[in-house]
Design a protein around this motif. Structure first.
Motif, PDB file in Angstrom:
ATOM      1  N   ALA A  74       0.632  -0.881  -0.033  1.00 43.35           N
ATOM      2  CA  ALA A  74       0.447  -0.522   0.075  1.00 43.35           C
ATOM      3  C   ALA A  74       0.565   1.349  -0.061  1.00 43.35           C
ATOM      4  O   ALA A  74       0.255   2.517  -1.106  1.00 43.35           O
ATOM      5  CB  ALA A  74      -0.786  -0.387   1.123  1.00 43.35           C
ATOM      6  N   LEU A  75       1.886   1.223   0.819  1.00 47.65           N
ATOM      7  CA  LEU A  75       2.840   2.585   0.897  1.00 47.65           C
ATOM      8  C   LEU A  75       3.980   2.205  -0.520  1.00 47.65           C
ATOM      9  O   LEU A  75       3.868   4.165  -0.814  1.00 47.65           O
ATOM     10  CB  LEU A  75       3.630   2.356   2.169  1.00 47.65           C
ATOM     11  CG  LEU A  75       2.911   2.233   3.376  1.00 47.65           C
ATOM     12  CD1 LEU A  75       3.998   1.609   5.319  1.00 47.65           C
ATOM     13  CD2 LEU A  75       2.702   4.517   3.219  1.00 47.65           C
ATOM     14  N   ALA A  76       3.939   1.237  -0.658  1.00 46.03           N
ATOM     15  CA  ALA A  76       4.737   1.159  -2.481  1.00 46.03           C
ATOM     16  C   ALA A  76       4.113   1.519  -3.107  1.00 46.03           C
ATOM     17  O   ALA A  76       4.835   3.083  -4.158  1.00 46.03           O
ATOM     18  CB  ALA A  76       5.243   0.185  -2.532  1.00 46.03           C
ATOM     19  N   HIS A  77       2.840   1.738  -3.092  1.00 46.09           N
ATOM     20  CA  HIS A  77       1.795   3.002  -4.587  1.00 46.09           C
ATOM     21  C   HIS A  77       2.102   3.875  -3.787  1.00 46.09           C
ATOM     22  O   HIS A  77       1.759   4.968  -4.881  1.00 46.09           O
ATOM     23  CB  HIS A  77       0.507   2.126  -4.602  1.00 46.09           C
ATOM     24  CG  HIS A  77      -0.638   2.558  -5.362  1.00 46.09           C
ATOM     25  ND1 HIS A  77      -0.483   2.127  -6.652  1.00 46.09           N
ATOM     26  CD2 HIS A  77      -1.375   3.199  -4.604  1.00 46.09           C
ATOM     27  CE1 HIS A  77      -1.434   3.363  -6.759  1.00 46.09           C
ATOM     28  NE2 HIS A  77      -2.268   3.555  -5.514  1.00 46.09           N
ATOM     29  N   ALA A  78       1.307   3.898  -2.577  1.00 44.05           N
ATOM     30  CA  ALA A  78       0.911   5.606  -2.402  1.00 44.05           C
ATOM     31  C   ALA A  78       2.145   6.568  -2.786  1.00 44.05           C
ATOM     32  O   ALA A  78       1.942   8.054  -3.213  1.00 44.05           O
ATOM     33  CB  ALA A  78       0.970   5.256  -1.738  1.00 44.05           C
ATOM     34  N   VAL A  79       3.517   6.021  -2.928  1.00 45.82           N
ATOM     35  CA  VAL A  79       4.639   7.245  -3.076  1.00 45.82           C
ATOM     36  C   VAL A  79       4.873   6.697  -4.461  1.00 45.82           C
ATOM     37  O   VAL A  79       5.895   7.740  -5.023  1.00 45.82           O
ATOM     38  CB  VAL A  79       6.035   6.883  -1.627  1.00 45.82           C
ATOM     39  CG1 VAL A  79       5.906   7.005  -0.284  1.00 45.82           C
ATOM     40  CG2 VAL A  79       6.405   6.109  -2.232  1.00 45.82           C
ATOM     41  N   GLY A  80       4.707   6.290  -5.024  1.00 50.73           N
ATOM     42  CA  GLY A  80       4.871   5.762  -6.793  1.00 50.73           C
ATOM     43  C   GLY A  80       5.772   4.847  -7.113  1.00 50.73           C
ATOM     44  O   GLY A  80       6.426   5.072  -8.015  1.00 50.73           O
ATOM     45  N   LEU A  81       5.989   3.958  -6.069  1.00 51.72           N
ATOM     46  CA  LEU A  81       7.097   3.151  -6.503  1.00 51.72           C
ATOM     47  C   LEU A  81       7.155   2.523  -7.025  1.00 51.72           C
ATOM     48  O   LEU A  81       7.315   1.321  -7.701  1.00 51.72           O
ATOM     49  CB  LEU A  81       7.675   1.980  -5.109  1.00 51.72           C
ATOM     50  CG  LEU A  81       8.590   3.383  -4.494  1.00 51.72           C
ATOM     51  CD1 LEU A  81       8.528   2.286  -3.015  1.00 51.72           C
ATOM     52  CD2 LEU A  81       9.785   3.878  -4.589  1.00 51.72           C
ATOM     53  N   GLY A  82       5.614   2.440  -7.755  1.00 51.88           N
ATOM     54  CA  GLY A  82       5.575   0.532  -8.916  1.00 51.88           C
ATOM     55  C   GLY A  82       6.046   1.254 -10.267  1.00 51.88           C
ATOM     56  O   GLY A  82       6.389   0.057 -10.550  1.00 51.88           O
ATOM     57  N   LYS A  83       5.493   1.955 -10.605  1.00 52.56           N
ATOM     58  CA  LYS A  83       6.673   2.216 -12.124  1.00 52.56           C
ATOM     59  C   LYS A  83       8.006   2.126 -11.562  1.00 52.56           C
ATOM     60  O   LYS A  83       8.496   2.054 -12.684  1.00 52.56           O
ATOM     61  CB  LYS A  83       6.150   4.333 -12.404  1.00 52.56           C
ATOM     62  CG  LYS A  83       6.770   5.170 -11.503  1.00 52.56           C
ATOM     63  CD  LYS A  83       6.159   6.483 -11.812  1.00 52.56           C
ATOM     64  CE  LYS A  83       6.499   7.439 -10.751  1.00 52.56           C
ATOM     65  NZ  LYS A  83       6.291   9.119 -11.586  1.00 52.56           N
ATOM     66  N   HIS A  84       8.661   2.143 -10.257  1.00 57.39           N
ATOM     67  CA  HIS A  84      10.029   1.939 -10.167  1.00 57.39           C
ATOM     68  C   HIS A  84       9.884   0.416 -10.400  1.00 57.39           C
ATOM     69  O   HIS A  84      10.938   0.339 -10.955  1.00 57.39           O
ATOM     70  CB  HIS A  84      10.978   2.664  -9.136  1.00 57.39           C
ATOM     71  CG  HIS A  84      11.674   2.443  -8.617  1.00 57.39           C
ATOM     72  ND1 HIS A  84      13.123   2.713  -8.978  1.00 57.39           N
ATOM     73  CD2 HIS A  84      12.458   1.301  -7.312  1.00 57.39           C
ATOM     74  CE1 HIS A  84      14.052   1.959  -8.748  1.00 57.39           C
ATOM     75  NE2 HIS A  84      13.615   1.733  -7.667  1.00 57.39           N
TER      76      HIS A  84
END
Length: 259
Positions: free
Chosen positions: A159-169
């Motif tokens: 959830a936090l990885a998505h929230a800070v935008g790490l998905g595209k990383h």
């Protein structure tokens, strides 16, 4: 709290650390995510609990982790439950460097001095054991691939990885689109993780004026959502400039990371 288990803030930072460049992805929003990760970790340790969209201290006893205990003490001094969005959007900047220093002291990363343009001093951070980062990533990959509900720690981390935008990383390009979507959907599997993840995104989007209802429990009916399938938002806008946040607490947290 023993050192046999890594904390969620530590894991979030290791996920964001690029092994090739020694820099962190999404540096502006990562501070906000680390503040949220501290709340989740304190909740898992039984020190705080959600009260609607607010956070209440239920056990002020220190955890033994200096960075977490500084946050716990600041929450205790508030004297009453505080809205998660106000806590995360308040004086919490500087956590990225605090946790990099903390990870260096714990031996999980080492600092590499360098120069930018041959003049300006820079510091990069390399993981000392890449197997740790691979294990963290493997947990997310497994939750995304299998569709099996993850444990609360992994769900909160996702959830936090998505929230800070790490998905595209983590899952770049068109080929990573479905993985990014499933990463977003994992937000619904942990109520506390969902609460703080939504608060992180609200701070970035400048949505902090109105109270937010507590996230629905895992397994409840959920519609399309820009951040995790709860039906409360249809899109997520870009990260706001970190200059809009308050930075008075940076020195406090930096001292905690160095203790």
């Amino acid at each position: 709290m023993g050192r046999s288990r890594r904390t969620i803030p530590e894991e979030l930072l290791l996920l964001a650390l690029d092994p090739a460049t020694g820099t962190t992805a999404q540096p502006q929003s990562l501070d906000l995510g680390l503040a949220g990760a501290q709340l989740v970790e304190l909740a898992l340790a039984g020190r705080i609990a959600p009260d609607g969209d607010r956070i209440a201290v239920v056990m002020p006893r220190p955890t033994g982790d200096p960075t977490l205990d500084t946050a716990l003490e600041l929450l205790r001094r508030r004297g009453s439950p505080v809205r998660a969005v106000h806590w995360i959007g308040g004086p919490r900047l500087g956590l990225r460097q605090t946790y990099l220093t903390h990870l260096e002291r714990c031996g999980m990363v080492h600092a590499v001095a360098g120069q930018m343009c041959g003049v300006l001093p820079t510091t990069r951070y390399q993981a000392t054991d890449t197997a740790i980062s691979r294990e963290i990533r493997a947990r997310l990959d497994s939750a995304i691939r299998t569709g099996v509900p993850p444990d609360p720690r992994t769900a909160a981390l996702a959830a936090l990885a998505h929230a800070v935008g790490l998905g595209k990383h983590l899952y770049p390009g068109n080929e990573g689109r479905s993985s990014r979507s499933r990463l977003r959907d994992l937000i619904r599997h942990d109520p506390m993780g969902g609460l703080v993840a939504h608060a992180v995104m609200d701070v970035q989007n400048g949505v902090a004026a109105q109270p937010r209802r507590a996230p629905a429990a895992a397994g409840s009916g959920a519609g399309a959502h820009g951040a995790g399938g709860t039906g409360r938002r249809t899109s997520v806008r870009g990260t706001a400039s970190s200059g809009q946040q308050v930075a008075q607490g940076t020195a406090v947290m930096a001292r905690a990371g160095a203790s």
